[in-house]
Write a protein that holds these residues in place. Structure first.
Motif, PDB file in Angstrom:
ATOM      1  N   TYR A  53       1.169  -1.340   0.112  1.00 17.52           N
ATOM      2  CA  TYR A  53      -0.256  -0.271   0.318  1.00 17.52           C
ATOM      3  C   TYR A  53       0.626   1.312   0.204  1.00 17.52           C
ATOM      4  N   ASP A  54       0.576   2.086  -1.013  1.00 20.35           N
ATOM      5  CA  ASP A  54       0.827   3.824  -0.983  1.00 20.35           C
ATOM      6  C   ASP A  54       0.087   4.480  -0.640  1.00 20.35           C
ATOM      7  N   ALA A  55      -0.135   5.353   0.370  1.00 12.18           N
ATOM      8  CA  ALA A  55      -0.447   5.648   0.686  1.00 12.18           C
ATOM      9  C   ALA A  55      -1.020   7.392   0.114  1.00 12.18           C
ATOM     10  N   THR A  56       0.857   7.612  -0.240  1.00 13.26           N
ATOM     11  CA  THR A  56       0.675   9.196  -0.846  1.00 13.26           C
ATOM     12  C   THR A  56      -0.120   8.939  -2.431  1.00 13.26           C
ATOM     13  N   LYS A  57       0.424   7.925  -2.655  1.00 12.63           N
ATOM     14  CA  LYS A  57      -0.916   7.205  -4.169  1.00 12.63           C
ATOM     15  C   LYS A  57      -1.495   7.089  -4.575  1.00 12.63           C
ATOM     16  N   GLU A  58      -2.341   6.981  -3.143  1.00 16.41           N
ATOM     17  CA  GLU A  58      -3.659   6.548  -3.208  1.00 16.41           C
ATOM     18  C   GLU A  58      -4.359   8.281  -2.194  1.00 16.41           C
ATOM     19  N   PHE A  59      -3.693   8.481  -2.361  1.00 18.18           N
ATOM     20  CA  PHE A  59      -4.159  10.121  -1.621  1.00 18.18           C
ATOM     21  C   PHE A  59      -3.862  11.708  -3.061  1.00 18.18           C
ATOM     22  N   THR A  60      -2.591  10.708  -4.027  1.00 16.32           N
ATOM     23  CA  THR A  60      -3.421  11.502  -5.315  1.00 16.32           C
ATOM     24  C   THR A  60      -4.077  11.321  -5.991  1.00 16.32           C
ATOM     25  N   SER A  61      -4.259  10.240  -5.727  1.00 15.16           N
ATOM     26  CA  SER A  61      -5.249   9.567  -7.048  1.00 15.16           C
ATOM     27  C   SER A  61      -6.933  10.470  -6.099  1.00 15.16           C
ATOM     28  N   ARG A  63      -7.261  12.906  -4.626  1.00 15.85           N
ATOM     29  CA  ARG A  63      -7.191  15.414  -5.298  1.00 15.85           C
ATOM     30  C   ARG A  63      -7.166  14.563  -6.067  1.00 15.85           C
ATOM     31  N   THR A  74      -3.872  19.706  -8.559  1.00 16.23           N
ATOM     32  CA  THR A  74      -3.000  20.152  -8.693  1.00 16.23           C
ATOM     33  C   THR A  74      -2.811  20.262 -10.561  1.00 16.23           C
TER      34      THR A  74
END
Length: 76
Positions: A53-61, A63, A74
């Motif tokens: 699990y990649d939390a940053t990737k999940e947050f970016t998707s 967003r 962005t």
């Protein structure tokens, strides 16, 4: 012919001596079954999920999809 009088003295103690060990054994069996039938597979599934699990990737998707109202996407 008359019926025999029921034995009332000590009836609760007699029944408890029989039923308490059975109840204890069944509750322990249920607890062990729950541990190995439910919680262990669940812990294994969570560990496997969070291993990749990649939390940053999940947050970016999320967003980018517009899920969050307070975060603007962005323009990348």
């Amino acid at each position: 012919m008359s019926l025999q009088k029921p034995l009332m003295r000590g009836l609760l103690a007699k029944r408890l001596r029989f039923h308490v060990p059975i109840a204890f054994a069944l509750s322990m069996l249920a607890a062990v079954g729950w541990k190995y039938g439910v919680t262990e597979p669940r812990k294994k599934a969570y560990a496997e999920f969070y291993k990749h699990y990649d939390a940053t990737k999940e947050f970016t998707s999320m967003r980018e999809a517009g899920v969050f109202e307070s975060v603007r996407p962005t323009g990348k």
